[in-house]
Design a protein around this motif. Structure first.
Motif, PDB file in Angstrom:
ATOM      1  N   ARG A 116     -15.459  10.548  -4.418  1.00  0.00           N
ATOM      2  CA  ARG A 116     -15.682   9.732  -3.230  1.00  0.00           C
ATOM      3  C   ARG A 116     -14.857   8.445  -3.308  1.00  0.00           C
ATOM      4  NH1 ARG A 116     -21.497   7.998  -0.734  1.00  0.00           N
ATOM      5  NH2 ARG A 116     -20.643   7.065   1.151  1.00  0.00           N
ATOM      6  N   LEU A 117     -14.831   7.884  -4.499  1.00  0.00           N
ATOM      7  CA  LEU A 117     -14.003   6.693  -4.742  1.00  0.00           C
ATOM      8  C   LEU A 117     -12.555   6.992  -4.376  1.00  0.00           C
ATOM      9  CD1 LEU A 117     -14.077   4.827  -8.173  1.00  0.00           C
ATOM     10  CD2 LEU A 117     -11.931   5.504  -7.189  1.00  0.00           C
ATOM     11  N   LEU A 122       1.916   1.920  -3.488  1.00  0.00           N
ATOM     12  CA  LEU A 122       0.780   2.303  -4.325  1.00  0.00           C
ATOM     13  C   LEU A 122       0.380   3.752  -4.068  1.00  0.00           C
ATOM     14  CD1 LEU A 122      -1.431  -0.906  -4.074  1.00  0.00           C
ATOM     15  CD2 LEU A 122      -0.400   0.001  -6.150  1.00  0.00           C
ATOM     16  N   ALA A 123       0.501   4.171  -2.796  1.00  0.00           N
ATOM     17  CA  ALA A 123       0.094   5.525  -2.447  1.00  0.00           C
ATOM     18  C   ALA A 123       1.027   6.565  -3.059  1.00  0.00           C
ATOM     19  CB  ALA A 123       0.058   5.672  -0.924  1.00  0.00           C
ATOM     20  N   GLU A 140     -19.099  10.991  -7.312  1.00  0.00           N
ATOM     21  CA  GLU A 140     -18.819   9.624  -6.858  1.00  0.00           C
ATOM     22  C   GLU A 140     -17.390   9.210  -7.169  1.00  0.00           C
ATOM     23  OE1 GLU A 140     -23.167   7.420  -6.877  1.00  0.00           O
ATOM     24  OE2 GLU A 140     -22.175   7.791  -8.781  1.00  0.00           O
ATOM     25  N   HIS A 141     -16.835   9.752  -8.255  1.00  0.00           N
ATOM     26  CA  HIS A 141     -15.425   9.471  -8.536  1.00  0.00           C
ATOM     27  C   HIS A 141     -14.535  10.067  -7.448  1.00  0.00           C
ATOM     28  CE1 HIS A 141     -16.528   8.138 -12.613  1.00  0.00           C
ATOM     29  NE2 HIS A 141     -15.357   7.526 -12.583  1.00  0.00           N
ATOM     30  N   LEU A 194      -8.294  12.803 -10.228  1.00  0.00           N
ATOM     31  CA  LEU A 194      -8.113  11.655  -9.336  1.00  0.00           C
ATOM     32  C   LEU A 194      -6.628  11.405  -9.091  1.00  0.00           C
ATOM     33  CD1 LEU A 194     -10.717   8.990 -10.525  1.00  0.00           C
ATOM     34  CD2 LEU A 194     -10.603  10.099  -8.312  1.00  0.00           C
ATOM     35  N   ALA A 220       0.820  -1.210   0.000  1.00  0.00           N
ATOM     36  CA  ALA A 220       0.000   0.000   0.000  1.00  0.00           C
ATOM     37  C   ALA A 220       0.856   1.264   0.000  1.00  0.00           C
ATOM     38  CB  ALA A 220      -0.931  -0.013   1.207  1.00  0.00           C
ATOM     39  N   VAL A 265       2.483   6.489  -6.035  1.00  0.00           N
ATOM     40  CA  VAL A 265       2.463   6.595  -7.493  1.00  0.00           C
ATOM     41  C   VAL A 265       1.028   6.765  -7.991  1.00  0.00           C
ATOM     42  CG1 VAL A 265       3.115   5.479  -9.651  1.00  0.00           C
ATOM     43  CG2 VAL A 265       4.493   5.106  -7.600  1.00  0.00           C
ATOM     44  N   GLY A 266       0.790   7.824  -8.727  1.00  0.00           N
ATOM     45  CA  GLY A 266      -0.520   8.042  -9.331  1.00  0.00           C
ATOM     46  C   GLY A 266      -0.486   7.615 -10.792  1.00  0.00           C
ATOM     47  N   TYR A 267      -1.637   7.178 -11.307  1.00  0.00           N
ATOM     48  CA  TYR A 267      -1.653   6.669 -12.684  1.00  0.00           C
ATOM     49  C   TYR A 267      -2.891   7.149 -13.412  1.00  0.00           C
ATOM     50  CZ  TYR A 267      -0.951   3.222 -16.459  1.00  0.00           C
ATOM     51  OH  TYR A 267      -0.737   2.594 -17.652  1.00  0.00           O
ATOM     52  N   LYS A 311      -4.803  12.313  -5.297  1.00  0.00           N
ATOM     53  CA  LYS A 311      -4.242  11.177  -4.561  1.00  0.00           C
ATOM     54  C   LYS A 311      -2.973  11.613  -3.824  1.00  0.00           C
ATOM     55  CE  LYS A 311      -2.529   6.495  -5.382  1.00  0.00           C
ATOM     56  NZ  LYS A 311      -2.021   5.536  -6.357  1.00  0.00           N
ATOM     57  N   LEU A 341     -10.430   5.264  -1.276  1.00  0.00           N
ATOM     58  CA  LEU A 341      -9.391   4.297  -1.610  1.00  0.00           C
ATOM     59  C   LEU A 341      -7.965   4.828  -1.427  1.00  0.00           C
ATOM     60  CD1 LEU A 341     -10.868   2.509  -4.757  1.00  0.00           C
ATOM     61  CD2 LEU A 341     -11.048   1.901  -2.359  1.00  0.00           C
ATOM     62  N   ASN A 342      -7.833   6.096  -1.052  1.00  0.00           N
ATOM     63  CA  ASN A 342      -6.489   6.644  -0.932  1.00  0.00           C
ATOM     64  C   ASN A 342      -6.300   7.354   0.405  1.00  0.00           C
ATOM     65  OD1 ASN A 342      -5.395   6.169  -3.763  1.00  0.00           O
ATOM     66  ND2 ASN A 342      -7.337   7.209  -4.175  1.00  0.00           N
ATOM     67  N   PRO A 343      -5.384   6.861   1.234  1.00  0.00           N
ATOM     68  CA  PRO A 343      -5.194   7.462   2.558  1.00  0.00           C
ATOM     69  C   PRO A 343      -4.701   8.904   2.485  1.00  0.00           C
ATOM     70  CG  PRO A 343      -3.545   5.758   2.106  1.00  0.00           C
ATOM     71  CD  PRO A 343      -4.555   5.679   1.024  1.00  0.00           C
TER      72      PRO A 343
END
Lengths: 293, 339
Positions: free
Chosen positions: A98-99, A75-76, A95-96, A142, A72, A78-80, A146, A103-105
């Motif tokens: 919110r997603l 993953l945190a 909603e995006h 997004l 994790a 690197v953004g893609y 992140k 999903l991202n701390p």
């Protein structure tokens, strides 16, 4: 200077075809790095390995000091923004966000909302009803909110019209400056990258062809025009990238760190696009293109 | 991740559970009436034979509904596999959105685990709810038709007990695995349907009968043990069929002679002699059965008694649990290699 991405002999094979071979690179951190190459050169393969969505067949890769996709924490960092800037068609803009928040701390909701507001996107609108440019901007939002250290974008502007393209790249630049982001951005168009990048990597036929700071590339590549002669006769420090000949005249694109003193040549500087094009068409692995002019 | 899974899943879930709710409502409305009819009929039928006739009539009168409802229960696992399982990953890959999802701070493994857990629970619940509602509704029918309807018969077995919940979970994971393998929703759906249907035919025909040793019984021929007599044309030998023991799943039935050899028919005639029709009642005279018994013929049955229903159910669900676990393992193995 630390490297954002460091690869050694990296390769990826699909069946019997190598999508990327023997890729050894140091992508500098804190820069905007362009990855250019024709379609099928291996750009997406390299980027998918950088973000950890694809495992290499051979060689090693290190991203921000860690193994791509390893846990994790990695993953945190690197953004893609993947190819064709995918979004969920059935989910709204809000909603995006919110997603992203769920999903991202390290999610930065203020940044996300500010961007959406400035772009004039309706939060209640479904992503499937957005224009291509808006969808790309949503995907970029997004990626930025992140709060990664490295943001990887795979041909984000390929499907956009010139205006949306300019707006997207502008937004990317602002975010990179504001958040001190390292950016790795691919495109098959040099003109897109020239505007925003300061470092360029060129892939051709699954191999790294050229890599370097754009200022250096521009300074080191010279167009020599003069009476016809054999490129093999050039001094040792001058590497021919491409050569074309008429009956009496030779035109050579050379890479050299030393000044050209031979008075027979007329020496011109060339733009980045011409340099990249010269590598794609000329070079030592393909016969030089004969230009009749 | 739970929120995202729910957000992506809610429409599909609403459709299936909506249909199930409609089915349950229909059953809830008609169920008490059916049970009442059965109670009243039994109370008013009086003598034993009349009550037997009532039961027979009651059962055959509702047999069509029972078959349709059983089919509906079997449809739930298929629907769940096709419309929940197959698109779960395949649709993401088709739309490229898996790159978006996996670009967030969530590992593929967790992403898949949450999706499998949530939708898988819903799948098992859907299968369980369907069978519960139908079992409740058809209870009087089984009481009435104990002699005719065995819940061990393949069609009824697959739509009663705990099996449908296991089928639904299995079929869902099968769909997910197919999606991961083929990366295309439509192909995954076709593969899921093919495999699920093949198992639904192969297991009752080839596997389930052998999971326990069937009871083999040689039964003396009497009026009570014979279910039917017929001959091909007048004067032909008599074919005799054993009556099905109550609730049993009969695998084989035949007739053996005094030396235990299987015979096709008994050399008597239905129009003359011992087996001539009895004018006072249905079927031949008692002497017919006595004659057959004297000649040494017996009925041979191979069957699973109805009392084995739950044993078979638990074996079945155990088998499907193993298959489901193997497929789940495949899913997690496959998603790591997916590019």
């Amino acid at each position: 200077m630390t490297a954002a991405v460091r690869t050694r002999g990296l390769g990826k094979r699909y069946g019997r075809r190598w999508a990327l071979t023997d890729c050894t690179l140091d992508v500098p951190a804190g820069r905007v790095v362009g990855l250019v190459g024709p379609n099928g050169a291996g750009k997406t393969t390299l980027l998918n390995m950088v973000v950890g969505q694809l495992a290499p067949t051979s060689g090693t890769i290190e991203v921000l000091g860690g193994a791509p996709g390893g846990g994790a924490a990695q993953l945190a960092k690197v953004g893609y923004v993947a190819q064709e800037t995918p979004t969920y068609a059935g989910l709204t803009v809000a909603e995006h966000l919110r997603l992203g928040a769920k999903l991202n701390p390290r999610w930065d909701d203020a940044v996300a909302r500010r961007r959406i507001e400035r772009l004039g996107l309706d939060p209640a609108k479904k992503a499937g009803r957005l224009s291509g440019g808006q969808r790309a901007q949503l995907a970029l939002t997004l990626g930025i909110a992140k709060r990664p250290e490295l943001l990887v974008l795979d041909e984000p502007v390929a499907a956009l019209d010139p205006l949306a393209r300019r707006e997207f790249l502008q937004g990317l630049m602002e975010a990179a400056a504001e958040h001190d982001l390292s950016v790795l951005l691919s495109s098959h168009l040099v003109s897109d990258l020239e505007r925003v990048c300061d470092h360029l990597i060129m892939l051709l036929e699954a191999r790294v062809r050229v890599a370097g700071d754009i200022d250096d590339l521009l300074a080191e590549h010279l167009l020599l025009t003069g009476p016809r002669r054999d490129p093999a006769d050039l001094p040792a420090g001058q590497h021919v990238v491409s050569a074309s000949h008429t009956d009496r005249q030779s035109t050579l694109l050379v890479r050299t760190t030393e000044p050209v003193h031979d008075p027979a040549w007329s020496v011109d500087r060339v733009g980045l696009e011409d340099i990249v094009l010269a590598y794609m068409t000329g070079g030592d692995r393909r016969p030089a293109l004969e230009v009749i002019s | 991740m739970i929120w995202l899974t729910w957000r992506q899943f809610r429409v599909q879930a609403a459709v299936v559970f909506g249909l199930l709710a409609a089915l349950a409502l229909g059953l809830a409305v008609t169920g008490p009436g059916l049970a009442g009819d059965y109670r009243d009929g039994l109370a008013g039928c009086g003598s034993g034979e009349a009550c037997d006739r009532f039961r027979q009539h009651f059962f055959s009168g509702h047999q069509v509904q029972l078959v349709l409802l059983s089919a509906a229960v079997l449809l739930v696992p298929a629907v769940v596999g096709l419309f929940w399982g197959a698109p779960l990953v395949a649709r993401e890959i088709e739309g490229g959105t898996h790159r978006l999802a996996w670009g967030q701070t969530v590992s593929r493994r967790r992403w898949l685990a949450v999706k499998l857990a949530m939708a898988g629970t819903a799948a098992a619940a859907a299968g369980g709810a369907a069978t519960l509602a139908v079992s409740w509704w058809s209870e009087p029918l089984f009481k009435a038709g104990a002699g005719n309807a065995s819940r061990l018969e393949p069609a009824l077995f697959a739509s009663h007990g705990v099996a449908p919940a296991g089928y639904a979970l299995f079929s869902f994971v099968l769909g997910v695995a197919a999606g991961l393998l083929f990366r295309r929703t439509l192909i995954a759906m076709a593969a899921t349907l093919a495999v699920f249907a093949a198992l639904q035919f192969a297991i009752p025909l080839l596997v389930r009968p052998h999971l326990m040793t069937p009871v083999r019984a040689d039964i003396p021929i009497t009026r009570d043990t014979v279910g039917g007599l017929y001959s091909n044309g007048p004067g032909g030998p008599v074919h005799v069929e054993a009556r099905t023991p109550a609730g049993a799943w009969v695998l084989s039935r035949g007739v053996v002679d005094a030396r235990g050899r299987s015979v096709d028919a008994i050399p008597l005639k239905l129009d003359a002699g011992a087996c001539a029709p009895d004018p006072s009642r249905m079927g031949p005279k008692d002497s017919c059965f006595q004659q057959m018994a004297q000649m040494g013929y017996r009925l041979r049955l191979g069957y699973h008694p109805g009392s084995r229903f739950w044993t078979f159910q638990w074996i079945e669900i155990g088998v499907f649990a193993l298959l489901t676990a193997a497929l789940t393992g495949f899913c997690f193995w496959r998603i790591r290699r997916l590019s």
